[in-house]
Design an enzyme around this catalytic site. Structure first.
Site, PDB file in Angstrom:
ATOM      1  N   CYS A   1       0.860  -1.178   0.000  1.00 33.75           N
ATOM      2  CA  CYS A   1       0.000   0.000   0.000  1.00 33.75           C
ATOM      3  C   CYS A   1       0.904   1.238   0.000  1.00 33.75           C
ATOM      4  O   CYS A   1       2.032   1.183   0.482  1.00 33.75           O
ATOM      5  CB  CYS A   1      -0.913   0.142   1.214  1.00 33.75           C
TER       6      CYS A   1
ATOM      7  N   HIS B   1      13.347 -36.673 -12.926  1.00 34.99           N
ATOM      8  CA  HIS B   1      12.747 -37.144 -11.671  1.00 34.99           C
ATOM      9  C   HIS B   1      11.294 -36.693 -11.521  1.00 34.99           C
ATOM     10  O   HIS B   1      10.748 -36.701 -10.418  1.00 34.99           O
ATOM     11  CB  HIS B   1      13.578 -36.656 -10.480  1.00 34.99           C
TER      12      HIS B   1
ATOM     13  N   LYS C   1       4.700  -3.866  -5.848  1.00 36.57           N
ATOM     14  CA  LYS C   1       6.160  -3.796  -5.981  1.00 36.57           C
ATOM     15  C   LYS C   1       6.869  -4.075  -4.657  1.00 36.57           C
ATOM     16  O   LYS C   1       7.836  -4.822  -4.618  1.00 36.57           O
ATOM     17  CB  LYS C   1       6.539  -2.412  -6.506  1.00 36.57           C
TER      18      LYS C   1
ATOM     19  N   ARG D   1       3.016  -0.015  -5.453  1.00 35.67           N
ATOM     20  CA  ARG D   1       2.893  -0.649  -4.137  1.00 35.67           C
ATOM     21  C   ARG D   1       1.550  -1.360  -3.956  1.00 35.67           C
ATOM     22  O   ARG D   1       1.323  -2.010  -2.940  1.00 35.67           O
ATOM     23  CB  ARG D   1       3.051   0.405  -3.037  1.00 35.67           C
TER      24      ARG D   1
ATOM     25  N   ASN E   1      -0.538   1.700   6.061  1.00 39.39           N
ATOM     26  CA  ASN E   1       0.160   0.632   5.345  1.00 39.39           C
ATOM     27  C   ASN E   1       0.764  -0.272   6.408  1.00 39.39           C
ATOM     28  O   ASN E   1       1.466   0.214   7.292  1.00 39.39           O
ATOM     29  CB  ASN E   1       1.262   1.239   4.456  1.00 39.39           C
ATOM     30  N   GLY E   2       0.493  -1.578   6.304  1.00 39.93           N
ATOM     31  CA  GLY E   2       1.042  -2.502   7.297  1.00 39.93           C
ATOM     32  C   GLY E   2      -0.027  -3.478   7.755  1.00 39.93           C
ATOM     33  O   GLY E   2      -1.073  -3.607   7.118  1.00 39.93           O
TER      34      GLY E   2
ATOM     35  N   TRP F   1      -3.104  -2.488  -1.393  1.00 43.09           N
ATOM     36  CA  TRP F   1      -2.902  -3.888  -1.766  1.00 43.09           C
ATOM     37  C   TRP F   1      -3.508  -4.685  -0.621  1.00 43.09           C
ATOM     38  O   TRP F   1      -3.021  -4.636   0.504  1.00 43.09           O
ATOM     39  CB  TRP F   1      -1.416  -4.190  -1.927  1.00 43.09           C
TER      40      TRP F   1
ATOM     41  N   LYS G   1       9.295 -14.523 -14.105  1.00 44.32           N
ATOM     42  CA  LYS G   1       8.929 -13.367 -14.933  1.00 44.32           C
ATOM     43  C   LYS G   1       7.708 -13.681 -15.781  1.00 44.32           C
ATOM     44  O   LYS G   1       6.783 -12.886 -15.880  1.00 44.32           O
ATOM     45  CB  LYS G   1      10.069 -12.958 -15.885  1.00 44.32           C
TER      46      LYS G   1
ATOM     47  N   GLU H   1      14.203 -17.639 -12.464  1.00 42.57           N
ATOM     48  CA  GLU H   1      13.856 -16.236 -12.683  1.00 42.57           C
ATOM     49  C   GLU H   1      13.046 -16.071 -13.979  1.00 42.57           C
ATOM     50  O   GLU H   1      12.073 -15.299 -14.021  1.00 42.57           O
ATOM     51  CB  GLU H   1      15.148 -15.381 -12.708  1.00 42.57           C
TER      52      GLU H   1
ATOM     53  N   GLU I   1       4.435 -14.048 -13.603  1.00 43.47           N
ATOM     54  CA  GLU I   1       3.895 -12.881 -12.919  1.00 43.47           C
ATOM     55  C   GLU I   1       3.307 -11.845 -13.860  1.00 43.47           C
ATOM     56  O   GLU I   1       2.359 -11.152 -13.490  1.00 43.47           O
ATOM     57  CB  GLU I   1       4.893 -12.244 -11.930  1.00 43.47           C
TER      58      GLU I   1
END
Ligand code: M6R
Length: 609
Positions: free
Chosen positions: A2, A505, A604, A27, A100-101, A74, A486, A482, A489
């Site tokens: 947020c 396996h 973010k 955010r 925020n939190g 968020w 990418k 990675e 997401e």
């Protein structure tokens, strides 16, 4: 996560708050809202989705006022909805807050407030704060916030205004970043620097436990017990241009193309290939301490965790230090063996990720020497750690991290070489050779980016597939992770990264002619091994997208979908092999019409657990 913004001064506060919120959308963007005090009354407007929805739904002239706070959310507690959007008020609508939190004891607080007759309008943890401030309010907002914070357990960056004290914003910080921007006859509040850069470069970074009273002409900071805190004003040198798209369609593409410069900025003045010297001035570890280090622990999340996995190879190969890499949210809840002979490195673009910050604090409390590798100057981690090594990537706005990853690899590569030099266990010739490899990276990336058309063609061919597998070995295994991260997401296609040797396996069962398999098969000591894995995929009808070294004459035997990257030593190769994977996911997302810079459900900075 947020984002919060506040303004007090002569200008139209809503304009400034909305502008700041747009800069903080990275955010979170589930919902947003603003509050102003106008003609002695609180006015609140909230909306679902991005800030532009909020902006379109309000009459800025009607809301013209000299004080405002705003929020972009968020969701953590309660679905994204108008009722759960901030700001939240007490029942009498005289106090309004943005937060925020996470308030960990909100359930207990909520039920005792309910017993006292308080009615709740939202499902959020935040709303309890508004009701508690009202409960403690006796014509002194600052005092009421202090009393409220004594009852609260959790993390917060808080902005509060009160209709009966229209000349001040009270704000507070605990484990969530909060900055006060200093102007002339006006002052600001924000979660992060970019929100304020168009208005001021002078900023105070609040510290945990700080409560600030911000008027147009004054900032007074104290703690919960009213002890005055003297915080320095820092001048931010960034350029606002860095947070504009500069002609690129998306921030992600701009940030991918910035990498030659951001990598060079990160190593400039820190490496001297001709002399065989890396010198990281900021990390002032003594020779004795370095020689005495028994282990390196790297803690991080997401993309930063992947750069940690890559860096393990640097610390082991160059500095000959036993290295473990852990996901920060796992590390903090197990019982890692920690002592003063262990160097703990926290990697984080933002420097605010809650789990990484907690892992760092845990290590510090156990007596470890701690180092933060961060991109944001003045971030929480940079203040918490004993040492900080900044990547110099500039603001990374796209939620999907790209330039931070390569900046982190460059930084940790140099650090490991510097430690190797100071341990005196690496020859000058080797140092020269490896430093030269890093030195040449920016030009190599620049050249590679000239042929991005090839990556686009491949993206077009495969964008409509439902799943991708990414394979790599050794130092390029984290790059496979990675690449998969990418893709999933930003394009919402299921993708898995795997160590190529592990394919047999289990994941080999997934392979059909409908499953593209991206294989990083550059020249390295495991080249032949990974080519065998390529053959295993082909034998089962899988389609290969091969990332190969430019000089590999046999690569074309492996199929039509080949992306060549410049030749390099395998230890520096992840910084190059990741670039086509970043571009591939970008193009796939664009082809599928996804919102590249703002993928769904993400934010973010993950400043909550
Ligand atoms: O700011 P940090 O580097 O600590 O962030 C860690 C992760 O949240 C971040 O890398 C995330 O995984 C990105 N969205 C990946 O692109």
């Amino acid at each position: 996560m947020c984002g919060i913004v506040g303004y007090i001064g002569e200008k139209n506060a809503v304009d400034i708050v909305l502008d700041g919120l747009k800069k903080l959308e990275y955010r979170g963007y589930d919902s947003s809202g603003v509050a102003v005090i106008k003609d002695g009354r609180l006015q609140i407007r909230r909306s679902i989705g991005k800030i532009k929805n909020l902006e379109e739904s309000i009459d800025k002239n009607y809301l013209k006022a000299n004080i405002s706070i705003g929020h972009t959310r968020w969701a953590t507690h309660g679905k994204p909805s108008k009722e759960n959007a901030h700001p939240h008020t007490d029942s009498t609508k005289s106090i309004v807050i943005v937060h925020n939190g996470i308030i960990e004891n909100y359930a207990e607080l909520k039920s005792s407030l309910k017993e006292e007759g308080v009615e709740f309008k939202s499902e959020t943890d935040t709303e309890v704060i508004a009701h508690l401030i009202k409960k403690h309010y006796k014509n002194n907002l600052f005092f009421a916030v202090q009393e409220t914070l004594k009852e609260i357990i959790g993390s917060y960056a808080l902005g509060v205004i009160c209709k009966d004290e229209p000349n001040k914003i009270v704000c507070a910080r605990q484990d969530a970043s909060l900055i006060v921007g200093i102007g002339k006859g006006e002052n600001f509040l924000a979660s992060d620097i970019p929100a304020l850069l168009s208005y001021t470069r002078d900023m105070i970074f609040l510290e945990n436990g700080d409560i600030a009273e911000v008027t147009a002409n004054r900032v007074r900071i104290a703690d919960i017990e009213n002890n005055i805190k003297d915080r320095k004003v820092k001048n931010i040198k960034w350029d606002c241009v860095q947070i504009k798209k500069e002609g690129f369609k998306h921030f992600m593409l701009k940030e991918i193309y910035e990498q030659p410069r951001t990598i060079e900025d990160t190593f400039r003045g820190r490496i001297y290939p001709d002399e065989g010297r890396a010198y990281i001035e900021e990390v002032k570890l003594s020779k004795e301490y370095i020689k005495n280090i028994s282990n390196v622990y790297i803690v991080a999340c997401g993309t930063s965790y992947h750069s940690g996995l890559v860096s393990k190879f640097f610390f082991e190969n160059f500095a000959k230090m036993h290295t473990e890499v852990d996901i920060a949210s796992e590390f903090r809840y197990r019982e890692p063996i920690l002592n003063d002979r262990i160097l703990v490195i926290a990697i984080s673009q933002s420097g605010e990720t809650a789990d990484t910050l907690a892992a760092l604090s845990l290590a510090k409390s156990k007596g470890c020497i701690t180092l933060a590798v961060c991109n944001i100057i003045g971030s929480s981690m940079s203040r918490e750690a004993d040492y900080v090594l900044y990547t110099r990537c500039g603001p990374e706005i796209c939620v999907a991290s790209t330039k931070a990853f390569t900046g982190q690899i460059a930084a940790l590569y140099m650090l490991a070489l510097d430690l190797a030099r100071r341990k005196e266990n690496f020859s000058k010739e080797d140092l020269k050779r490896y430093l030269k490899e890093l030195w040449e990276v920016p030009a190599k990336i620049e050249n590679f980016l000239k042929q991005s058309e090839n990556v686009y063609k491949i993206a077009k061919k495969f964008a409509h597939k439902r799943g991708f597998l990414y394979l790599g070995r050794n130092i390029n295994y984290p790059v496979a992770l990675e690449g998969a991260l990418k893709l999933k997401e930003i394009s919402y296609i299921h993708a898995e990264g795997y160590a190529a040797g592990e394919m047999k396996h289990g994941p080999i069962a997934l392979i059909t002619d409908n499953m593209p398999v991206v294989v990083i098969a550059i020249k390295s000591r495991v080249y032949k091994k990974i080519i065998s894995n390529v053959e295993e995929v082909k034998a089962r009808g899988g389609t290969i997208i091969l990332i190969a070294s430019e000089s590999d004459k046999t690569a074309s035997d492996k199929g039509d979908n080949i992306i060549y990257i410049p030749d390099c030593d395998e230890l520096i190769s992840p910084i190059l092999s990741v670039i086509p994977l970043q571009l591939l996911s970008y193009y796939v997302a664009v082809i599928l019409g996804c919102d590249v810079d703002h993928p769904r459900n993400l934010a973010k900075s993950v400043t909550v657990e």
